[in-house]
Structures are given as C-alpha cells and as structure tokens.
Scaffold this motif. Structure first.
Motif, PDB file in Angstrom:
ATOM      1  N   PHE A 145      -4.708   8.586  -0.019  1.00 27.40           N
ATOM      2  CA  PHE A 145      -4.576   8.079   1.328  1.00 27.40           C
ATOM      3  C   PHE A 145      -4.146   6.794   1.464  1.00 27.40           C
ATOM      4  CE2 PHE A 145      -7.405   6.714   5.119  1.00 27.40           C
ATOM      5  CZ  PHE A 145      -6.460   6.926   6.100  1.00 27.40           C
ATOM      6  N   ASP A 146      -2.820   6.741   2.078  1.00 31.59           N
ATOM      7  CA  ASP A 146      -2.248   5.341   2.181  1.00 31.59           C
ATOM      8  C   ASP A 146      -3.006   4.793   3.550  1.00 31.59           C
ATOM      9  OD1 ASP A 146      -0.751   3.099   2.579  1.00 31.59           O
ATOM     10  OD2 ASP A 146       1.176   4.269   3.420  1.00 31.59           O
ATOM     11  N   ALA A 147      -3.954   4.077   3.389  1.00 28.24           N
ATOM     12  CA  ALA A 147      -4.925   3.757   4.387  1.00 28.24           C
ATOM     13  C   ALA A 147      -4.248   2.493   5.360  1.00 28.24           C
ATOM     14  CB  ALA A 147      -6.117   3.077   3.876  1.00 28.24           C
ATOM     15  N   LYS A 171       0.737  -1.114   0.053  1.00 24.42           N
ATOM     16  CA  LYS A 171      -0.091  -0.097  -0.075  1.00 24.42           C
ATOM     17  C   LYS A 171       1.049   1.225   0.002  1.00 24.42           C
ATOM     18  CE  LYS A 171      -1.997  -1.444   3.746  1.00 24.42           C
ATOM     19  NZ  LYS A 171      -1.300  -2.455   3.881  1.00 24.42           N
ATOM     20  N   THR A 172       1.784   1.374   0.797  1.00 23.06           N
ATOM     21  CA  THR A 172       2.779   2.544   0.818  1.00 23.06           C
ATOM     22  C   THR A 172       3.493   2.677  -0.212  1.00 23.06           C
ATOM     23  OG1 THR A 172       2.943   2.260   3.465  1.00 23.06           O
ATOM     24  CG2 THR A 172       4.533   3.537   2.407  1.00 23.06           C
ATOM     25  N   THR A 173       3.876   1.716  -0.698  1.00 22.57           N
ATOM     26  CA  THR A 173       4.605   1.515  -2.085  1.00 22.57           C
ATOM     27  C   THR A 173       3.798   2.190  -3.269  1.00 22.57           C
ATOM     28  OG1 THR A 173       5.709  -0.193  -1.469  1.00 22.57           O
ATOM     29  CG2 THR A 173       6.151   0.202  -3.732  1.00 22.57           C
ATOM     30  N   GLN A 210       5.879   8.041   8.855  1.00 18.95           N
ATOM     31  CA  GLN A 210       6.293   8.816   7.796  1.00 18.95           C
ATOM     32  C   GLN A 210       7.355   8.108   6.773  1.00 18.95           C
ATOM     33  OE1 GLN A 210       7.964  12.262  10.079  1.00 18.95           O
ATOM     34  NE2 GLN A 210       6.405  13.616   9.052  1.00 18.95           N
ATOM     35  N   GLN A 211       6.725   7.117   6.096  1.00 19.18           N
ATOM     36  CA  GLN A 211       7.277   6.325   5.343  1.00 19.18           C
ATOM     37  C   GLN A 211       7.572   6.897   3.879  1.00 19.18           C
ATOM     38  OE1 GLN A 211       5.196   2.645   5.799  1.00 19.18           O
ATOM     39  NE2 GLN A 211       6.649   1.886   7.284  1.00 19.18           N
ATOM     40  N   ILE A 212       6.604   7.620   3.284  1.00 20.27           N
ATOM     41  CA  ILE A 212       6.427   8.145   2.203  1.00 20.27           C
ATOM     42  C   ILE A 212       7.585   9.091   1.907  1.00 20.27           C
ATOM     43  CG2 ILE A 212       5.076   9.154   0.371  1.00 20.27           C
ATOM     44  CD1 ILE A 212       3.678   7.127   0.930  1.00 20.27           C
TER      45      ILE A 212
HETATM   46 MG   LIG Z   1       2.239   0.855   4.781  1.00 21.25          MG
END
Ligand SMILES: [Mg+2]
Ligand SMILES: Nc1ncnc2c1ncn2[C@@H]1O[C@H](COP(=O)(O)OP(=O)(O)O)[C@@H](O)[C@H]1O
Length: 299
Positions: free
Chosen positions: A134-136, A19-21, A45-47
């Motif tokens: 939105f990275d849910a 999802k984040t990717t 805060q990965q993005i």
């Molecule tokens: Mg994720």
C-alpha cells in the motif's frame, strides 16, 4: 523467500520522501522473489507508468510477471462495497445517485478512507496475491487511513459496520500479516517526522513496524586521510574543481551517516539505505530496478 515479506506492506512517510518509488521497488523485488504482488495507490496511477506499463482507470493493471497495480478511488470502492452487500446494480446506482443518501454518507467521518481501506484489505484477504503493498498517503492522512477501523470500533455499537472494522483491524495489528515500512530522507525534518510517525503508528495504533528505508542516501567515499589530502596543494584549476565536488559529496555523505545513526539508535528496526540516484533522463524503470536490488540484498 524473503524473510521480511508479509501479506501487507504499508509504505508510509512524509510527502516527497519516495513512498511511491519505494512501493514500486518493493513490488518488483517481491515479485521477482516469487510472490504474487499487488501494489495499491490512492486516487493516482503513478506506479504502472514508473515501471513502464499503462494505467487504465480503476482496473487492475498487469505490470510484469506476478506484479499488478491498482488505484483506489473512494467512489469506486463505495460502489463495489454496496454492490457486494446489496447484490443489485440498479439499486446501488440509484442509491449512490440519490442526493439524500450521498449527503448522509458525507456525514460519516472518514468514510472514503474506510471504504478504500476495506477494498485494500479485501485484496489481502482473497488470497489472489501473496503480498499487497500500500503506497499510503503522506503522514497525517496515512495515519487517518490506518486508524479508521480502531476509531470506528470505539464509535459504533455492535453490528454490520462494527464487524467490518473488526476484521480490518485484525489484519492491521497482526505482526505476521502486516508491516508498516517507514520511508525517510537524511534530513532533519524528515527524520523527526519519521520518529513521530513510528511512535504514532506503533504505540499509538498498535501496528507492527517493518523497516526504515532511508532514501536518497549518499555513501561515504573517502577516508579522513584522503579528505585531508584533498584540502591541500591542488594546483591545477581542473583538479581544484574536482576536489571541491569531492568535498561537497563528503559533506552530504557525512550528513547521511549522521541521520542513519540517529535512526538506528532511536528505532530498533532494520534499516535499508537506498542510494541517491542521478538518472540521465527521467526517473523510471532502470532506477526502480536498482533500488529493488538494494532491497533484495538487504532482505
Ligand atoms: Mg507518492
Ligand atoms: N533514490 C532516489 N534518487 C533520486 N531521486 C529519487 C529517489 N527516490 C525518489 N526520487 C525522486 O523524488 C521524487 C519524489 O518521489 P516519490 O516516490 O514520488 O515520493 P512520494 O511518493 O513520497 O511523494 C520523485 O521525483 C522521484 O523520482
């Protein structure tokens, strides 16, 4: 301009499917297509780091031209919301530090989700960005998020809280504004969960579904004829190892194909395959760029 672009893309799926990717890749793709994009994630805060930028608390982080990121936090969102309503920093601080008040707030079910979703949808409404991604959170918690306005509308009498739920729900169910993007993997469990998720988000919550993004997809490389030839008459040991690797690749590719077909026949949604990547070092900007190009090509 991308015909699949909406004002809000909710990226949802099982934990670990990507999802984040995908949120980062979609953000990059849409910003390059000319849209002003905000990518929002919950509590982490990965993005920014994934795209080679630095994250700073709960501030909005600029990543690239027209691309920004924000991390949603329940306490921060609550403070902002209260401030918007009460117009006094001092009052808000004393209220939020008041033990009775915080204990009371703890009794409202899904309040953290409500205030974070409120912050998110506020960003959609301001017009400061053309698109919010939105990275849910993973499946169950993600659905809780999206179901909060509906649940609230059913539970509370008309009033301030109810009208909050109303405008939020209006954006979420509007198919010209919102698309729920389903991220999945070519694996039995992930695909089953995706079908369930599509049902719950679509029929259950009445949300408009966007695409299926089949991540870590392995493409077919050989024809049946070539595969047969791989199985016979390989004398040298080196070639035998290569032949084994090729056959293993094909097994995974056929599995990918199988789940791709299952998703296509069960859901009448556009499907984008995102290749399994093998970065030399850490998964980062270069990989996100490659996936963004795949999304662009399919848009
Ligand atoms: Mg994720
Ligand atoms: N297409 C891909 N190829 C290879 N690795 C991937 C791919 N997509 C995601 N990953 C890796 O899989 C892991 C989980 O991805 P992530 O986006 O964090 O999933 P989620 O946000 O759904 O939990 C990460 O280590 C990420 O680098």
């Amino acid at each position: 301009m991308s015909r699949l672009a909406r004002r809000l893309h909710v990226v949802i799926g099982k934990g670990g499917v990507g999802k984040t990717t995908v949120s980062a890749a979609l953000g990059l793709q849409l910003s390059r297509a000319g849209r002003r994009v905000l990518v929002a994630e919950v509590r982490v805060q990965q993005i920014p780091r994934l795209l080679g930028a630095e994250g700073r608390g709960y501030e909005i982080v600029r990543i690239a031209d027209r691309l920004e990121a924000i991390s949603l936090d329940p306490k921060e969102a609550m403070r902002e919301y209260a401030l918007m309503r009460l117009h006094s920093k001092l009052l808000v601080r004393s209220l939020l530090e008041n033990r009775v008040v915080t204990a009371f707030l703890g009794f409202i079910p899904s309040l953290p989700e409500l205030v974070m979703l409120g912050k998110l949808l506020h960003c959609v409404r301001t017009g400061e960005w053309d698109t919010v991604i939105f990275d849910a959170p993973a499946t169950g918690h993600g659905l809780t998020f999206l179901g909060v306005p509906q649940a609230l509308r059913d539970a509370v009498p008309p009033g301030a809280l109810r009208s909050e739920a109303d405008w939020m729900q209006e954006i979420l169910v509007d198919s010209t504004a919102t698309a729920v993007e389903l991220v999945t993997l070519p694996e039995e469990l992930a695909v089953n969960e995706t079908l369930e998720l599509a049902e719950k988000a679509g029929q259950g919550l009445g949300l408009p579904l966007g695409r299926v993004l089949l991540n870590r997809h392995v493409p077919l490389r050989f024809s049946d004829e070539e595969l047969k030839r791989l199985e016979v008459g390989i004398a040298s040991e080196k070639l035998a190892a290569a032949s084994r690797a090729a056959r293993e690749h094909e097994i995974r590719a056929r599995r990918s194909r199988h789940f791709e077909e299952r998703l296509r026949s069960s859901l009448s949604l556009p499907l984008v395959t995102l290749p399994m990547l093998h970065p030399e070092r850490a998964f980062g900007r270069a990989e996100i760029e490659a996936l963004a190009e795949r999304i662009e090509a399919a848009s």
